[in-house]
Scaffold this motif. Structure first.
Motif, PDB file in Angstrom:
ATOM      1  N   GLU A  55      44.985  79.212  89.595  1.00 18.82           N
ATOM      2  CA  GLU A  55      44.778  80.611  89.200  1.00 18.82           C
ATOM      3  C   GLU A  55      43.731  81.220  89.566  1.00 18.82           C
ATOM      4  OE1 GLU A  55      45.209  78.313  85.978  1.00 18.82           O
ATOM      5  OE2 GLU A  55      47.125  77.964  87.142  1.00 18.82           O
ATOM      6  N   ASP A  56      42.645  81.484  89.055  1.00 19.14           N
ATOM      7  CA  ASP A  56      40.967  81.745  89.459  1.00 19.14           C
ATOM      8  C   ASP A  56      41.118  81.355  91.072  1.00 19.14           C
ATOM      9  OD1 ASP A  56      41.249  82.212  86.667  1.00 19.14           O
ATOM     10  OD2 ASP A  56      39.395  80.676  86.233  1.00 19.14           O
ATOM     11  N   ASP A  58      43.179  81.422  93.683  1.00 17.61           N
ATOM     12  CA  ASP A  58      44.870  82.356  94.350  1.00 17.61           C
ATOM     13  C   ASP A  58      43.601  83.857  93.759  1.00 17.61           C
ATOM     14  OD1 ASP A  58      45.664  80.649  94.872  1.00 17.61           O
ATOM     15  OD2 ASP A  58      47.599  80.869  93.155  1.00 17.61           O
ATOM     16  N   THR A  59      43.224  83.947  92.476  1.00 23.35           N
ATOM     17  CA  THR A  59      42.924  85.571  92.357  1.00 23.35           C
ATOM     18  C   THR A  59      41.740  86.118  93.108  1.00 23.35           C
ATOM     19  OG1 THR A  59      43.882  85.244  89.910  1.00 23.35           O
ATOM     20  CG2 THR A  59      42.114  86.694  90.437  1.00 23.35           C
ATOM     21  N   ARG A  60      40.459  84.841  93.022  1.00 24.28           N
ATOM     22  CA  ARG A  60      39.290  85.252  93.719  1.00 24.28           C
ATOM     23  C   ARG A  60      40.082  85.308  95.075  1.00 24.28           C
ATOM     24  NH1 ARG A  60      35.953  81.902  96.568  1.00 24.28           N
ATOM     25  NH2 ARG A  60      37.304  79.812  95.905  1.00 24.28           N
ATOM     26  N   GLU A  62      42.820  86.472  96.434  1.00 26.48           N
ATOM     27  CA  GLU A  62      43.579  87.340  97.084  1.00 26.48           C
ATOM     28  C   GLU A  62      43.195  88.947  96.644  1.00 26.48           C
ATOM     29  OE1 GLU A  62      47.784  89.653  95.053  1.00 26.48           O
ATOM     30  OE2 GLU A  62      47.098  87.487  94.095  1.00 26.48           O
ATOM     31  N   SER A  63      41.763  89.129  95.699  1.00 27.00           N
ATOM     32  CA  SER A  63      40.995  90.150  95.831  1.00 27.00           C
ATOM     33  C   SER A  63      39.909  90.296  96.732  1.00 27.00           C
ATOM     34  CB  SER A  63      40.397  90.006  94.421  1.00 27.00           C
ATOM     35  OG  SER A  63      39.761  89.086  94.332  1.00 27.00           O
ATOM     36  N   ASN A  66      42.297  91.865  99.734  1.00 27.91           N
ATOM     37  CA  ASN A  66      42.658  92.886  98.681  1.00 27.91           C
ATOM     38  C   ASN A  66      41.986  93.966  99.120  1.00 27.91           C
ATOM     39  OD1 ASN A  66      45.237  92.718  99.054  1.00 27.91           O
ATOM     40  ND2 ASN A  66      45.454  91.982  97.686  1.00 27.91           N
ATOM     41  N   LYS A  92      50.993  85.292  97.580  1.00 26.43           N
ATOM     42  CA  LYS A  92      50.888  86.179  97.560  1.00 26.43           C
ATOM     43  C   LYS A  92      48.877  86.350  98.211  1.00 26.43           C
ATOM     44  CE  LYS A  92      48.806  84.459  93.714  1.00 26.43           C
ATOM     45  NZ  LYS A  92      48.695  84.550  91.824  1.00 26.43           N
TER      46      LYS A  92
END
Length: 155
Positions: A55-56, A58-60, A62-63, A66, A92
């Motif tokens: 999850e971390d 993917d978040t890293r 994605e940010s 973005n 995503k």
């Protein structure tokens, strides 16, 4: 100077100096030089960092994609680094990559992103179709065609 450079380069090694005495011979009996040899002992060091949760991860990414200040060079660098991992990116992350390619106004890069996702799926049509189905609204919003719609899969 060489010893200093070697000690800087070999930070994960332990250096131990051993003094070796040569036997005294008739010709060298007056010599008091004691040659030294350096023995390098290998010590393995493992990473002290904790493993990153998916999850971390993917978040890293994605940010990263973005980021509104991301330029073409940063996009290519991020894509290259992400493709180096042994995984298929989540939808995503693919959506964020496509939007970043659109922000830098590079449609060809967006097509290459989709081709790379298909390559990372390693011929598994189920995974690729799932990703295309998940990002279809983004593709329609950005006006990007898939490689199959452009006929690039037949080449």
């Amino acid at each position: 100077m060489l010893r200093t450079a070697v000690s800087r380069l070999c930070g994960s090694f332990i250096r131990q100096t051993v003094r070796v005495r040569r036997p005294r011979t008739y010709f060298r009996s007056h010599s008091s030089i004691e040659p030294t040899s350096t023995v390098w002992l290998y010590q393995r060091k493992f990473s002290s960092q904790a493993e990153e949760r998916p999850e971390d991860f993917d978040t890293r990414w994605e940010s990263y994609f973005n980021d509104p200040n991301l330029d073409l060079w940063g996009l290519k660098k991020g894509l290259n680094e992400l493709y180096g991992h042994d995984l298929v990116p989540e939808p995503k992350i693919v959506t964020a990559m496509l939007k970043a390619a659109r922000r830098v106004n590079d449609v060809a890069m967006a097509i290459r992103i989709l081709e790379a996702v298909k390559d990372k799926a390693a011929g598994n049509a189920t995974i690729y179709e799932y990703i295309i189905q998940s990002i279809k609204p983004t593709l329609d919003e950005l006006g990007i065609s898939t490689p199959e719609e452009l006929g690039l899969d037949k080449a």
